[in-house]
Design an enzyme around this catalytic site. Sequence first.
Site, PDB file in Angstrom:
ATOM      1  N   SER A  32       0.727  -1.112   0.080  1.00 35.27           N
ATOM      2  CA  SER A  32      -0.064  -0.027  -0.065  1.00 35.27           C
ATOM      3  C   SER A  32       0.831   1.328  -0.003  1.00 35.27           C
ATOM      4  O   SER A  32       0.232   2.372  -0.691  1.00 35.27           O
ATOM      5  CB  SER A  32      -1.063   0.031   1.380  1.00 35.27           C
ATOM      6  OG  SER A  32      -0.273  -0.240   2.316  1.00 35.27           O
ATOM      7  N   GLY A  69      -1.814  -4.404   1.009  1.00 32.59           N
ATOM      8  CA  GLY A  69      -1.814  -5.617   1.809  1.00 32.59           C
ATOM      9  C   GLY A  69      -1.095  -6.767   1.227  1.00 32.59           C
ATOM     10  O   GLY A  69      -0.985  -7.625   1.914  1.00 32.59           O
ATOM     11  N   ASN A  98       3.939  -5.713   5.622  1.00 27.78           N
ATOM     12  CA  ASN A  98       2.980  -6.494   6.206  1.00 27.78           C
ATOM     13  C   ASN A  98       2.889  -7.873   6.625  1.00 27.78           C
ATOM     14  O   ASN A  98       2.460  -8.270   7.406  1.00 27.78           O
ATOM     15  CB  ASN A  98       1.689  -6.604   4.859  1.00 27.78           C
ATOM     16  CG  ASN A  98       1.062  -5.293   4.297  1.00 27.78           C
ATOM     17  OD1 ASN A  98       0.432  -4.626   5.045  1.00 27.78           O
ATOM     18  ND2 ASN A  98       1.500  -5.060   3.141  1.00 27.78           N
ATOM     19  N   ASP A 182      -5.186   6.422  10.063  1.00 28.32           N
ATOM     20  CA  ASP A 182      -4.843   5.135  10.453  1.00 28.32           C
ATOM     21  C   ASP A 182      -3.378   5.145  11.000  1.00 28.32           C
ATOM     22  O   ASP A 182      -3.076   4.061  11.890  1.00 28.32           O
ATOM     23  CB  ASP A 182      -4.978   4.250   9.476  1.00 28.32           C
ATOM     24  CG  ASP A 182      -4.097   4.571   8.203  1.00 28.32           C
ATOM     25  OD1 ASP A 182      -3.202   5.180   8.292  1.00 28.32           O
ATOM     26  OD2 ASP A 182      -4.064   3.843   7.137  1.00 28.32           O
ATOM     27  N   HIS A 185      -0.410   4.775   6.851  1.00 27.67           N
ATOM     28  CA  HIS A 185       0.044   5.228   5.636  1.00 27.67           C
ATOM     29  C   HIS A 185       0.239   6.665   5.425  1.00 27.67           C
ATOM     30  O   HIS A 185      -0.764   7.501   5.847  1.00 27.67           O
ATOM     31  CB  HIS A 185      -1.437   4.978   4.749  1.00 27.67           C
ATOM     32  CG  HIS A 185      -1.577   3.362   4.703  1.00 27.67           C
ATOM     33  ND1 HIS A 185      -2.653   3.064   5.523  1.00 27.67           N
ATOM     34  CD2 HIS A 185      -1.056   2.275   3.798  1.00 27.67           C
ATOM     35  CE1 HIS A 185      -2.674   1.422   5.161  1.00 27.67           C
ATOM     36  NE2 HIS A 185      -1.844   1.198   4.184  1.00 27.67           N
TER      37      HIS A 185
END
Length: 207
Positions: A32, A69, A98, A182, A185
């Site tokens: 991402s 992801g 991830n 979040d 990111h």
Amino acid sequence: MSATLAGAAGLLGAGASFAQAAPQTILIMGDSLSAEYGLKRGEGWVALLQKRLAEQKIDARVVNASISGETTSGGRSRMDALLKLNKPDVMVLELGANDALRGLAIKDSEANLTAMTKAAQAAGAKVLLLGMQVPPNYGMDYLNRFSRMFTGTGSATGAPVVPFFLKGVADAPDPIKMFQADRIHPVAAAHPQMLDNVWPQLRKLLK
């Protein structure tokens, strides 16, 4: 030299010039952080890379095969098909974060990174590894082993490594401002710095 031979030589010369003029292909294999998650199209560092190449008159096209992801095992499963389809001159490998979020074994993640790097090199591509770091709450032992995963892959394959892809972002004076809600990111304003972290090593690999 006869006219026929001269004509043939001219055609061969034209063909050689054409081959030299073909644009280089840069394949981005990431998650991402490279797939513009939460951003408008064109704001991510990969899109900014294409603009920088044009500004510096470097004839190269960027293929962004990043998926939000994505793990190292997922990237490894897609690698062969992407190499055959795109025939990259350079591959930027930005995977591993991830794996840490999912608590996957570091030895397996490193094995995947090494396998992907060697596969790309065998296909004729130069590889640049983008290293990541995990927060201190993972524990210092895990933090150190995770960081060494990238340098270990680089040592095993001869591929250059950017030690910390998010340098100047995650360790900024006020890092909260550099991330989306979040806190995982980066916001659009952080992506020029991310490109600047990659560019010095990437530029060395381009013709």
